[in-house]
Each structure stands twice: as C-alpha cells, then as structure tokens.
Design a protein around this motif. Structure first.
Motif, mmCIF file in Angstrom:
data_model
loop_
_atom_site.group_PDB
_atom_site.id
_atom_site.type_symbol
_atom_site.label_atom_id
_atom_site.label_comp_id
_atom_site.label_asym_id
_atom_site.label_seq_id
_atom_site.Cartn_x
_atom_site.Cartn_y
_atom_site.Cartn_z
ATOM 1 N N LYS A 1 -5.397 3.298 -4.047
ATOM 2 C CA LYS A 1 -5.461 2.353 -2.932
ATOM 3 C C LYS A 1 -6.067 2.970 -1.680
ATOM 4 O O LYS A 1 -6.177 2.300 -0.651
ATOM 5 C CB LYS A 1 -4.062 1.816 -2.630
ATOM 6 C CG LYS A 1 -3.518 0.992 -3.780
ATOM 7 C CD LYS A 1 -2.495 -0.013 -3.376
ATOM 8 C CE LYS A 1 -2.137 -0.862 -4.579
ATOM 9 N NZ LYS A 1 -1.253 -1.966 -4.269
ATOM 10 N N TRP B 1 -7.053 -3.126 -5.162
ATOM 11 C CA TRP B 1 -6.187 -2.385 -4.236
ATOM 12 C C TRP B 1 -5.465 -3.328 -3.293
ATOM 13 O O TRP B 1 -4.649 -2.961 -2.500
ATOM 14 C CB TRP B 1 -7.004 -1.359 -3.450
ATOM 15 C CG TRP B 1 -8.226 -1.932 -2.797
ATOM 16 C CD1 TRP B 1 -9.482 -1.961 -3.341
ATOM 17 C CD2 TRP B 1 -8.319 -2.564 -1.543
ATOM 18 N NE1 TRP B 1 -10.343 -2.576 -2.483
ATOM 19 C CE2 TRP B 1 -9.661 -2.953 -1.371
ATOM 20 C CE3 TRP B 1 -7.394 -2.823 -0.521
ATOM 21 C CZ2 TRP B 1 -10.105 -3.605 -0.225
ATOM 22 C CZ3 TRP B 1 -7.845 -3.489 0.601
ATOM 23 C CH2 TRP B 1 -9.186 -3.863 0.738
ATOM 24 N N GLN C 1 0.812 -1.217 0.000
ATOM 25 C CA GLN C 1 0.000 0.000 0.000
ATOM 26 C C GLN C 1 0.846 1.269 0.000
ATOM 27 O O GLN C 1 0.498 2.239 -0.648
ATOM 28 C CB GLN C 1 -0.918 0.014 1.225
ATOM 29 C CG GLN C 1 -1.721 -1.254 1.415
ATOM 30 C CD GLN C 1 -2.888 -1.354 0.465
ATOM 31 O OE1 GLN C 1 -3.616 -0.394 0.264
ATOM 32 N NE2 GLN C 1 -3.058 -2.503 -0.140
#
Lengths: 491, 192
Positions: A433, A490, A288
C-alpha cells in the motif's frame, strides 16, 4: 429494512431543518465572539469603550448578513444525480455547480447532533480521495432519504462498496465501551494535553480581553499579591491536575459515549458520541495502517488506543480514522485478524536504529538547555535555571526511552514499527500500500553512512530514522519490487 | 527463498511463514541507476531569483541603516551577514544542481536533490494519481517546463521536476502514461 423510493434524478432540496441549523450555527458563532465582551460590559458593570461597542455591533451585523445569505442560499441550492454524477447547485450571486463522479466517492459518513436527532435528519459528508478539493456536505437530509442516497451512491461501486448496502444487515458488534470502561479510558488520558488546553484557553481569554480594550493586567494588580509559598505552589499544581483530569474525563465521555465498533460484510462501522453522534465506515481494503498506543497510565491498566487509518483526501484525514480507545490487547489482535488476516505479531525480527539518533537528541536537549540558561543568566533569573535543568533532564530521559523502544521490522508483506517513550506505540502497514518512498541524509549522517527512510501511504507516512544506507536501500528495493508486482488494490 | 520470491503464492499461506529479513540481492537496485541532469538554464534561473532577493534585502538593509540612527553602527555586520548568506545560497544552488536529476526505470521514476541535506524519492508508476506539466512566464523565456507527479500520499510524497525542456516533460509524461496503460492491462486481484 425496506427503503422507500426516492427519485434522485430530479432536483432535490435539503430538509427545511437546514434553516434551523443555519440560525443555530450563527447564534453559536455570535455567542463565541461576543460572550466575553458582553460578560465584561454588562455583568461586571464596566462601561464599554466605543471600540468595544462598535466591535459588538460589527460582529452582530456580519453574522446577520451571513445568516440571511445562508438561508436564501438554502432555497437556491439543490442536488440530483445525473450521468453517474452527484451534482450540487448552490449560490446566490455567483452560481456554483459541483459535480462528483459517483465512482470517485470514497466515503459517505453521517453525523448527527442534538438538533439532527430531534428532527430525524442527518448531515451527509461525502469525500473523494486524492486531491483535497472535492468534499461535499449536505447539512440536513431526512433520515430515510439519507439512507437511500447513500445506498445509491455506494451501490454503484463494482468491487468495493458492497458493505452495508447490498449486504443483508448482519452487523456483529465486536467492541463496545460501557460507562465504567469509558470513565477508565477518560481517567487514563494524557492529562498534560488537557492541561495544555486549559493554558491555551486562558491565553485566549486574556488575548480577547485585550482585543476589546481591557487590560487584564490592571485587574491582576488589584488583587493583593500573596507571598509565594511552597504550600500555595503545591495547591496550585493539585488544582491544575484536578481540572485537567475533569476536562479529559468530560472530553472522553462526550466523544466516545455509547461507542460501538461493529463488523459487517468486509468493513467496520463505528458509532459514538453523546451530543454529536457520528458514524464512520471503513472497508478493509481501504485501511492503510493499523496502529495502537498507550501511555504510562494506560499501560498499567492494560488498555490501548487503536487507530485504523483509511485512505482519504488529506484535509479530512484525521476525521476519517477510526479511533477506538480503551482496547485490550486481545481486542486489538482480534481486529487485526479481520483487517490483516495474514499478519501476526511474532512474524518479525526487529532491528534498532543507530545510536547516533539518541546522541543527536541529547545534543539538541543540551544545546537548547544551555541557550535557555544563558538567557536566564543575562536576565539574572536564577530560579529559572533549576527549572531548565529539570526540563533538560526530562527531555534526555524521554529521548533515551524513545530510542530504546524505537525499532522496525518487516517481512515480505508487512512493515511493523515500534516506538513510544513512556508508553508503547505500534504501527503496522502492508508494504504494497506504499505510495512512494524517500531516502534522506543530512551532513551529520553522511560521515556514518546513515540515512532516514520514509514510506508514504494514502493515509500518512512512516519514517525510520538513522539506519545504515545499505539497509535502507535493501528495504527500498524490496518495497518497490513489492509495489510493482502486487496487483491488489491499495484503496 | 531469495530467488523464488517472485513465484511465491500471495498472502493466504503466509501465516505460517517465519522468516523475515528479506535478502533482496537479486532485486533491481535503485542505487545503480544513472540520473539524468536537468537543463543548466534552470540553475541560472534559480541563481537570478536568489540574486534579485539578495538585491532587495541589501536595499532594505541599506535604507534602514541610513534612516534609523540606532541601526547605523551595525550596518557593516549586517552587510557581512547578508553577503555570507548570499554566497552560501549561491554555492548551495550550484552544488545542488550538480546532484539534482531524475531517472526513469520501467516501473518507477526516481528524483534526487540537495547538497548538504540530500534526498532521493521514488514513485512507482502505478501509484501516480495524475501528472501535470507547468510552464510559468520565466520558464517560457528560458524554454523550460516543470513536471509534477501527484500520488495519494500527500504533498510531501509528490515529485516536482523543474528544469526540463517542454519536450522532455511531454516525453516523460507520455512514457509514464503508456507504461501505466501497459501495466493496467494485466488482471487486477481485488482480494484483501
């Protein structure tokens, strides 16, 4: 490597080594609890109070019961795979059945300590993302069985988990730390933190001594009080620094010994550790944020700590991050090229946050300082006042440097934050994301129409404080637009 | 570049892209939405809770003042402080209730709250992990329900809308679920 076939459809038991691990763990806990009282009573020859003896007996019996319970539990627990779910049964009095759908499994990590290594077993940790209640740990599984289980669990994933399972083993080591690097990284650690640990440890001993009925202050008074001198003070500081240095060096060496970051398929794998070796895998699309930071010492040496944060349930967040100490800028750029191929450091124009952010920190430091000075004045402790003035000045310098470095930049794909006080810190995250966003405003910001913007992603959150409301809204609207049109996963 | 943002190719070509400030004048604006207020009975419930806590604190202060001789002289000061705090909390709840509200757009849900410290939260539907409708015993008396929206971003990124009627909560939930089903029908690109 050809893996032998295991039939996971029928109930499987953990390796018997698990029992040994239970016994050792009990001894470890027991040792921690009673080492100090034991030392005091036996070694120092001080006769224990009744309270102290009962304490030791109580702790021992509790540990023994829990050990027996765990051992029985070992024979009562088993795991198997059924209907695409990993099922684990356990429990003696209350039976427990935990089942995890295989497609929800996010990460599977192996851990080994010395015992595991000796007996060729591994600890398996399985984590699902999202809600934190479903994590699973199997304390000891024979090596080939563990590998086979991981392959089965990860092999079922359609698009993501090809890494390290179906792919031929073609691992390319992209970064490793040798001993000189490791020592360098250890010496450049934040020694203040190690120093803090020493203080906490000393406090812990003090508190524990009191708990078993020994008042440490009685002993302190027995020692003849030396006259306070500047030499002694400097000596004390020197000693403190030395101990902090040694502790951080040991911590670094133990944690990161034999660190190898390797690239295989579409993911990374990092293994590290001297006594407890640990392997963490991260697939590119699960990462992430990428962040790197240094401190004053590391900056001089040109090394950074790199962190790849991946999506996972919140309770295990920090353990699932890949942390690589002692990276050069070149290495960081190389790793970023893998994770975020289209990212480049010169794509951004950075904006600063409003100056009132700095003023707020100044006000806080000054108000805090004035309060402390007021208290010292009441207690007539004039020497403390000098210390407080120095501390406030330090806080203000830090705020100033922090404000100077704080900056944010974004384009259509990425958000890049810069920060740090004495060192530098960078955080890069793909906009799509983002999970949700928050704008907040306190009464002091309202006058100047400033707000804070926080972007949450599956591995944490990033905040941009004190920016004009209009800017925050433009950014928010774009972030939302990007999330809503971007169909990539994501996680 | 402002107008054709939507038509841009995905990231592969962006390494050569060198503009960065995004002028999103044509994007839907979150500041334009009209927030829907919550049920007034929700405010009354909150005020009743504040009132009950206040009564307990008041009782505690009074009992302490008459039992402990040393505290007695400060009784009046304590009383004033407790009353001021109660007044402030009541005012804060009334003011915050006026501001509190949610708004649904076709792709996300917005929620705002606060009086002195204000906050606005937005969660796109595609990022909602699961939804939960809760109704506690007090909620049941006042015919209220709360809707909780969970994301993968941790508890501070979740939205918790109290003070809906059970019907409203169910409607919002099914609206979000149907929207998500609609969105998921499109192709999903798994690159990166």
């Amino acid at each position: 490597m050809s893996t032998p076939h295991f039939d996971f459809d029928s109930p499987q038991r953990q390796s018997t080594i698990a029992i040994l691990l239970v016994i050792l763990k009990t001894l470890k806990v027991l040792f921690r609890q009673i080492a100090l009282p034991f030392f005091v009573f036996v070694v120092m020859g001080k006769k224990g109070s009744d309270y102290g003896t009962y304490f030791v007996v109580f702790i021992c019996s509790i540990s023994f019961i829990s050990m027996v319970y765990s051992i029985i539990n070992h024979f009562r627990s088993f795991y198997y795979i059924a209907n695409n779910e990993l099922v684990v049964h356990s429990g003696i009095l209350g039976k427990k059945k935990l089942s995890i759908p295989i497609e929800r499994i996010q990460t599977i990590n192996f851990e080994e300590n010395l015992i595991h290594k000796l007996f060729h077993v591994k600890r398996l940790k399985i984590d699902t993302a999202g809600s934190g209640e479903k994590e699973l740990e199997l304390a000891a599984i024979d090596n080939p069985k563990a590998e086979a289980l991981r392959n089965i669990l990860l092999g079922n994933k359609e698009h993501s988990m090809v890494f390290d399972t179906q792919m031929p083993k073609r691992e390319e080591v992209i970064f490793s730390l040798d001993i000189p690097d490791l020592i360098k990284a250890g010496l450049m650690e934040n020694h203040l933190r190690s120093g803090g640990l020493i203080l906490v440890f000393m406090w812990w001993i003090y508190a524990n001594l009191q708990e078993v009925g020994i008042n440490a202050e009685d002993y302190i008074e027995e020692v003849e009080k030396p006259a306070f001198s500047i030499n002694l003070f400097l000596l004390g500081i020197g000693f403190f620094i030395l101990v902090s240095l040694i502790i951080s060096l040991f911590r670094t060496v133990f944690k990161y010994y034999n660190l190898h970051l390797s690239r295989s398929g579409n993911g990374f794998k990092i293994s590290q550790g001297l006594l407890n070796s640990k392997t963490i895998s991260a697939l590119d699309h699960k990462i992430q944020t990428v962040s790197w930071s240094d401190n004053l010492l590391k900056k001089l040496m040109g090394i950074h700590d790199l962190k790849l944060k991946q999506a996972s349930s919140k309770t295990v967040e920090s353990k699932e991050s890949i942390i690589v100490p002692g990276c050069s800028y070149r290495h960081i750029m190389q790793i970023c090229q893998y994770v975020f191929p289209s990212w480049s450091p010169n794509l951004f124009t950075f904006s600063k946050v409003d100056k009132s952010y700095l003023y707020r920190s100044y006000y806080f430091s000054i108000i805090l300082g004035l309060l402390a000075i007021g208290i010292s004045y009441i207690f007539k402790n004039n020497t403390a006042i000098y210390g407080i003035v120095v501390l406030v000045a330090f806080l203000m310098v830090m705020s100033y440097l922090g404000y100077k470095k704080l900056a944010y930049g974004y384009n259509r794909e990425w958000i890049h934050l810069k920060g740090g006080a004495f060192g530098d810190k960078h955080v890069v995250s793909p906009i799509f994301k983002t999970q949700s966003l928050k704008i907040s405003q306190n009464p002091f910001q309202r006058r100047k129409n400033l707000v804070n913007l926080t972007l949450f992603n599956a591995s944490g959150s990033e905040s941009i404080p004190f920016i004009p409301r209009e800017t925050a809204l433009i950014m928010s609207n774009y972030v939302l637009f990007k999330i809503e049109i971007d169909k990539r996963h994501w996680m | 570049m402002v107008n054709n943002m939507e038509n841009q190719e995905p990231i592969a070509e962006e390494a050569t892209f060198h503009n960065d400030q995004v002028q999103s004048l044509n994007l839907p604006k979150m500041e334009d939405v009209v927030y829907e207020p919550l049920q007034p009975s929700h405010m009354y419930v909150n005020l009743i809770v504040v009132g009950i806590i206040f009564l307990f604190v008041l009782a505690g202060v009074t009992v302490l003042s008459f039992m402990v001789e040393e505290v007695k002289p400060y009784f009046l000061i304590a009383l004033v402080v407790v009353l001021a705090l109660f007044g402030f909390l009541t005012l804060a709840e009334i003011k915050a209730f006026k501001f509190r509200g949610y708004a649904l757009r076709s792709h996300d849900i917005l929620y705002r709250d606060g009086w002195l410290w204000k906050s606005w939260m937005v969660i796109p539907f595609t990022r909602i992990q699961h939804l939960e409708i809760n109704q506690g015993p007090i909620d049941r008396i006042f015919d209220l329900a709360s809707l909780q929206l969970f994301t993968a971003g941790g508890s501070s990124s979740d939205i918790d809308i109290d003070g809906l009627t059970p019907g409203q909560a169910a409607d919002i939930k099914s609206f979000i679920m149907s929207k998500n089903a609609e969105i998921n029908e499109g192709d999903v690109d798994t690159t990166l």
